[in-house]
Design an enzyme around this catalytic site. Structure first.
Site, short mmCIF file in Angstrom:
data_model
loop_
_atom_site.label_atom_id
_atom_site.label_comp_id
_atom_site.label_asym_id
_atom_site.label_seq_id
_atom_site.Cartn_x
_atom_site.Cartn_y
_atom_site.Cartn_z
N ASP A 105 40.76 42.43 40.06
CA ASP A 105 39.45 42.78 40.45
C ASP A 105 39.27 44.60 42.05
O ASP A 105 40.26 44.96 42.01
CB ASP A 105 39.36 41.66 42.13
N CYS A 116 43.28 39.42 49.19
CA CYS A 116 42.22 40.05 48.99
C CYS A 116 41.16 40.98 50.04
O CYS A 116 40.17 41.70 49.44
CB CYS A 116 41.24 38.93 48.61
N CYS A 127 45.52 41.24 40.26
CA CYS A 127 44.14 41.16 39.55
C CYS A 127 43.24 41.33 39.04
O CYS A 127 42.60 40.62 38.74
CB CYS A 127 43.81 39.46 41.03
N CYS A 175 36.70 38.14 43.32
CA CYS A 175 37.18 36.41 43.83
C CYS A 175 35.95 36.57 45.06
O CYS A 175 35.31 37.56 45.58
CB CYS A 175 38.19 36.07 44.30
FE1 FES Z 1 41.31 39.35 43.13
FE2 FES Z 1 41.08 38.38 45.92
S1 FES Z 1 41.88 37.08 43.31
S2 FES Z 1 40.41 40.26 45.33
#
Ligand code: FES
Length: 147
Positions: free
Chosen positions: A36, A103, A34, A59
């Site tokens: 992140d 995550c 993602c 997120c």
């Molecule tokens: Fe990226 Fe949760 S969607 S860490």
């Protein structure tokens, strides 16, 4: 996507957000899927994590798990922090939606990465297997593509 109250509490009021100047260990990990990113700062005295802070660009589940993870390792020994699994963090949060479990791996990895940084900075030999996350599909090693 249903988050329970505990997750929502840590998401909306995350604990230990920020940076530590002159941190003894800093770890940055990313979720390849993602994009992140989580950054973890540790202050370590006599083998004990006396302070920790984090910054997460991610997120809600990533923020809630980093918040809970910092609470769980503060005041603990390095060894205890290395044993922190994402499952323990998810349990402490009383569960995450299945699609968000990946995550939580970020938090475990960020702690381990920051401790590895501390070991490196201090010239302490360490077992590189320590960095293997409990999920076995570690983002640090970029092998979670199919998650
Ligand atoms: Fe990226 Fe949760 S969607 S860490």
């Amino acid at each position: 996507m249903e988050y329970n109250d505990k997750v929502l509490d840590h998401f909306t009021h995350p604990r230990n957000v920020g940076e530590i100047e002159n941190a003894d260990g800093v770890g940055t990990v990313g979720n390849a899927k993602c994009g992140d990113i989580m950054k973890m700062f540790l202050k370590i005295e006599d083998g004990v994590i006396v302070d920790c802070k984090f910054k997460t660009f991610g997120c809600g589940a990533a923020i809630a798990t980093s918040s809970m993870a910092t609470e769980m390792i503060k005041g603990k020994s390095i060894e205890d922090a290395l044993n922190l699994t994402n499952k323990a963090v998810v349990e402490a949060l009383e569960g995450l939606p299945p699609a968000k479990i990946h995550c939580s791996v970020l938090a475990e990895e960020a702690v381990k990465s920051a401790i590895a940084d501390y070991y490196k900075k201090n010239g302490i030999e360490y077992d590189h297997d320590l960095l293997d996350c409990s999920e076995g599909a570690c983002h640090l090693h970029g092998s979670n593509a199919e998650e």
